[in-house]
Design an enzyme around this catalytic site. Structure first.
Site, PDB file in Angstrom:
ATOM      1  N   CYS A   1      -9.546 -11.029  -9.357  1.00 21.00           N
ATOM      2  CA  CYS A   1      -9.058  -9.664  -9.135  1.00 21.00           C
ATOM      3  C   CYS A   1      -7.630  -9.613  -8.573  1.00 21.00           C
ATOM      4  O   CYS A   1      -7.154  -8.556  -8.189  1.00 21.00           O
ATOM      5  CB  CYS A   1     -10.004  -8.889  -8.224  1.00 21.00           C
ATOM      6  SG  CYS A   1     -10.240  -9.660  -6.628  1.00 21.00           S
TER       7      CYS A   1
ATOM      8  N   HIS B   1       0.822  -1.219   0.000  1.00 23.83           N
ATOM      9  CA  HIS B   1       0.000   0.000   0.000  1.00 23.83           C
ATOM     10  C   HIS B   1       0.853   1.264   0.000  1.00 23.83           C
ATOM     11  O   HIS B   1       0.463   2.255  -0.598  1.00 23.83           O
ATOM     12  CB  HIS B   1      -1.010  -0.009   1.151  1.00 23.83           C
ATOM     13  CG  HIS B   1      -0.423  -0.307   2.472  1.00 23.83           C
ATOM     14  ND1 HIS B   1      -0.249  -1.587   2.923  1.00 23.83           N
ATOM     15  CD2 HIS B   1       0.041   0.500   3.423  1.00 23.83           C
ATOM     16  CE1 HIS B   1       0.287  -1.536   4.124  1.00 23.83           C
ATOM     17  NE2 HIS B   1       0.492  -0.287   4.448  1.00 23.83           N
TER      18      HIS B   1
HETATM   19  C1  PEP Z   1      -5.917 -10.792  -3.607  1.00 19.53           C
HETATM   20  O1  PEP Z   1      -5.641 -11.339  -2.533  1.00 19.53           O
HETATM   21  O2  PEP Z   1      -5.676 -11.297  -4.716  1.00 19.53           O
HETATM   22  C2  PEP Z   1      -6.561  -9.472  -3.608  1.00 19.53           C
HETATM   23  C3  PEP Z   1      -7.043  -8.944  -4.711  1.00 19.53           C
HETATM   24  O3  PEP Z   1      -6.592  -8.815  -2.415  1.00 19.53           O
HETATM   25  P1  PEP Z   1      -5.349  -7.967  -1.846  1.00 19.53           P
HETATM   26  O4  PEP Z   1      -4.253  -8.007  -2.868  1.00 19.53           O
HETATM   27  O5  PEP Z   1      -5.861  -6.622  -1.565  1.00 19.53           O
HETATM   28  O6  PEP Z   1      -5.038  -8.776  -0.616  1.00 19.53           O
END
Ligand code: PEP
Ligand code: MG
Length: 758
Positions: free
Chosen positions: A687, A373
């Site tokens: 995603c 982040h």
């Molecule tokens: C994932 O885990 O693939 C996801 C999209 O969530 P994050 O990357 O925010 O943990």
């Protein structure tokens, strides 16, 4: 091996020989030098060298040698895996070469003059699993060493391991205790990793160093009376106000609270009045600021709570501003980051934001790690950021010129004119090339044979919304709601969240938006949550487990989402890290309860959001049918799915080789999950990072995936990839991949680059 050499080896293996070596040495360097002399004597080799592993720089360093040029000591450095010596370190196996210079792994260091020595034998020095270094012997005669020599050298290294480990630790300690004049991690050039692109050139500001300076004080004499102090307070408040406004413009979700702690302190009687008292009793204003700020800093630095420690930088920053309004300080002393390159061990997102408001030129994180982040926010704020493994950078003199290249991950300390000119020229060339507007895609994305693929956007910050629009996103497949939480200094209220979420809904003008509920914990920590330190944060109270445990925080968020979605056509709420149907039901119950509350309160909201979940845990695979009976939709988060399926920490670079999205078990599990969702007629998307990986897209389409949610900048490339594929070809290709039983077999198929347009 001659009988004489065998005898001498026996002698070396005698412990008393080694302890005499330790006690008889004047210092560590001398001990190492005596050791190589002894080993080369016993093994009748003209060259013997010890390389020790420098953990902070992740490099092997030549520490003692007989036979090679002594000038090379401390200068020859190589990464694990580089050259023959680095290979020994990386593989933890001996390397024996009869014609070293002809080996493809050979790397020549001109400082050593080692081309003369064709026979090369090196063994790792390890103590248990701890890598200590490499012991090397060399000889001019080709094919000189045999298996007996390997055994002998291994025995020698084993014998030396314990005492060399101590030597290495002591040398580390020496280095840490003395503020180095030169950087140990390769002086003026440091190779790092890019975290956010772009160039920056400016004077260094070392984060966290200014409070030492603040307490110690500048060389100037103390000055300022009460009138000066009051004026400085007024000026400081006005400057902070301007910064705050700039901050809110660049990242609206930060709201106006980013400098809240500063304003509170300016109003805090304990803080300001103590300064006033000191001035009234005769202290110059600068001394009063320094004394009181110093006391607070000391107090806060010792706190066990991260959110209090974070406040140290706030006090330091505020006191620095007061000081520079009292006595204009030299540019490199005023603690201001404008136009500078900040060097920090690590930064909280809220600190990053403050630096952005001051127009920091660039950032170097010196401790080798960056959470995803912080990198995302830096990219969004267009602040070049490089991550290096070089803690010594924290000893750099304030004001030293530093140039960083965030595109490739380079840092130049005090660069010479040629380097600066080269970057200047590149920068100018960049500015002259007009940024071509991306062509607006007309209509939905389709494969070559006409199947519609929904390209959705992953959104972290409001600043990314315009790009999603320009790139023709069909909606938002994943809005990571944790970002407004991450970039603020405290939990946002329901209203503050509502205002942010409303902007998301409005910007998508009727297109679907999936709000993922708060996904914090693991690598995404909120300093102000004051969470207990967990031994395994990725397996701890993260994500949905956190929100179920803190129901008030969860309810505030869900209410804010439901209110923001009022009047929109297709809002959706999605829960992360669901592990059981029971978790899902509990989370869904929170939504139901919030809907009841909002109805009872008569507040405008959306009454029928779709409620879905992320597939991130292997536990979901076996129960997909039960989940499909309850959830309205699914999104596969492959970043976490791969992490948990393979038991590999996604941000631990030591096990990065085990993080294999192409692992057959991952591919087969994805296939099962998608199949069950399709059978139950439940929409499913992907995603995680895999969704924009062009080598994996044919597989994903082949198993039936029709929705990809990706960062907007990847959309043009992904769209081009999709329009060159046919579903029939993808299905056949996916079948082939699913039949492959090993990572290497999958990789072999992926590397063939088949024609999937037929
Ligand atoms: C994932 O885990 O693939 C996801 C999209 O969530 P994050 O990357 O925010 O943990
Ligand atoms: Mg995830």
């Amino acid at each position: 091996m001659t009988a004489k050499r065998q005898d001498l080896l026996n002698m070396l293996c005698d412990l008393s020989d080694l302890s005499a070596l330790v006690t008889g040495s004047e210092n560590i360097e001398n001990f190492l030098q005596r050791t190589v002399l002894l080993v080369s004597g016993h093994l009748e080799t003209p060259v013997c060298s010890i390389y020790l592993y420098d953990e902070t720089a992740d490099e092997l360093v030549l520490k003692a040698t007989v036979g090679l040029n002594p000038e090379a000591v401390d200068r020859v450095r190589m990464g694990s895996g580089q050259g023959l010596v680095g290979t020994v370190m990386a593989s933890s196996q001996p390397v024996c070469e009869g014609h070293a210079s002809q080996s493809p792994r050979f790397r020549y260091f001109p400082e050593t003059d080692e081309l003369l020595y064709e026979s090369f034998l090196a063994v790792p020095i390890r103590k248990g699993v701890v890598k200590i270094g490499v012991l090397v012997v060399q000889h001019t005669e080709p094919d000189y060493f045999d298996t007996t020599d390997i055994t002998a050298l291994k025995a020698t290294a084993a014998q030396l391991a314990a005492v060399l480990e101590n030597a290495r630790l002591l040398m580390d300690l020496q280095r840490m205790c003395s503020i180095p004049e030169k950087l140990a991690c390769n002086q003026s050039f440091i190779k790092g990793q890019r975290a956010a692109g772009g160039f920056a050139f400016g004077r260094a500001r070392v984060w966290g160093k200014s409070h030492v300076r603040l307490i110690a004080g500048p060389d100037t004499s103390e000055s300022g009376d009460m009138a000066d102090f009051r004026r400085a307070i007024g000026q400081t408040a006005a400057q902070l106000d301007a910064l705050q406004r700039r901050c809110a413009e660049r990242l609206p979700e930060s709201a106006s609270l980013i400098f809240a702690a500063h304003f509170m302190m300016l109003k805090d009687p304990k803080f300001i009045d103590r300064m006033v008292e000191k001035i009234e009793s005769g202290s110059p204003a600068t001394r009063a600021v320094r004394d009181v700020a110093g006391q607070y800093i000391q107090l806060f630095t010792d706190s066990p709570h991260p959110y209090i420690r974070e406040k140290v930088s706030d006090i330091e920053d505020l006191a620095g501003r007061l000081m520079s309004n009292l006595v204009p300080l030299a540019d490199d002393q005023n603690g201001n980051s404008g136009g500078k390159v900040v060097i920090a061990r690590e930064l909280y997102p809220s600190e990053l934001l403050k630096l952005a408001a001051e127009s920091v030129a660039g950032i170097v994180l010196a401790n080798g790690g960056v959470t995803s982040h912080v990198a995302i926010i830096s990219r969004s704020l267009k602040i070049p950021m490089v991550v290096v493994q070089c803690p010594e950078l924290m000893h750099l003199d304030e004001g030293t010129p530093v140039l960083i290249d965030g595109d490739v991950g380079n840092v130049f300390v005090d660069p010479d004119k040629t380097v600066i000119d080269r970057y200047d020229a590149r920068n100018q060339a960049r500015r002259q090339v007009p940024v071509a507007a991306e062509p607006q895609p007309a209509g939905p994305t389709r494969t070559l044979d006409g199947t519609r693929i929904h390209l959705l956007a992953n959104i972290n910050l409001l600043a990314e919304l315009p790009l999603a629009g320009q790139m023709g996103a069909a909606g938002i497949g994943l809005y990571r709601t944790e970002f407004p939480f991450l970039i603020r200094p405290s939990f946002p209220s329901e209203t503050e969240q509502y205002l942010v979420y409303r902007k998301v809904v409005e910007s998508m003008t009727g297109k679907p938006v999936v709000f993922r509920t708060l996904d914090i914990g693991g690598e995404k920590t909120l300093s102000y949550a004051d969470a207990e330190t967990e031994p395994n944060p990725e397996l701890g109270l993260r994500s949905i487990r956190f929100t179920l445990a803190y129901r008030d925080i969860f309810e505030q968020q869900v209410r804010a989402i439901l209110r923001a979605a009022a009047g929109s056509r297709t809002p959706a709420i999605m829960f992360p890290l669901i592990s059981s149907v029971d978790d899902f039901r509990k989370a869904r119950q929170v939504v139901t309860d919030c809907l009841d509350q909002l109805r009872a309160e008569g507040l405008e909201h959306h009454d029928h959001p779709a409620i879905g979940m992320m597939v991130e845990l292997p536990a979901v695979v076996e129960s997909m049918a039960e989940f499909a009976a309850e959830a309205d939709f699914f999104a596969i988060g492959t970043n976490d799915f791969v992490q948990y399926m393979l038991g590999v920490d996604r941000s631990n670079k030591r096990v990065a080789d085990y993080y294999r999205p192409e692992h057959p078990s991952v591919l087969r599990a994805l296939n099962r999950v998608v199949r069950v969702a399709i059978e139950h007629k439940k929409p499913i998307s992907i995603c995680g990072e895999m969704a924009h990986d062009e080598t994996m897209i044919p597989f994903l389409l082949g198993i039936g995936m029709r929705r990809l949610s990706i960062d907007p900048q990847f959309m043009p490339a992904v769209r081009t990839c999709i329009t060159g594929l046919t579903i029939d070809a993808c299905q056949a290709y996916a079948g082939e991949l699913l039949a492959a039983g090993s990572v290497s077999a999958v990789r072999e198929i992926l590397s063939r680059q088949p024609n999937l347009a037929a």
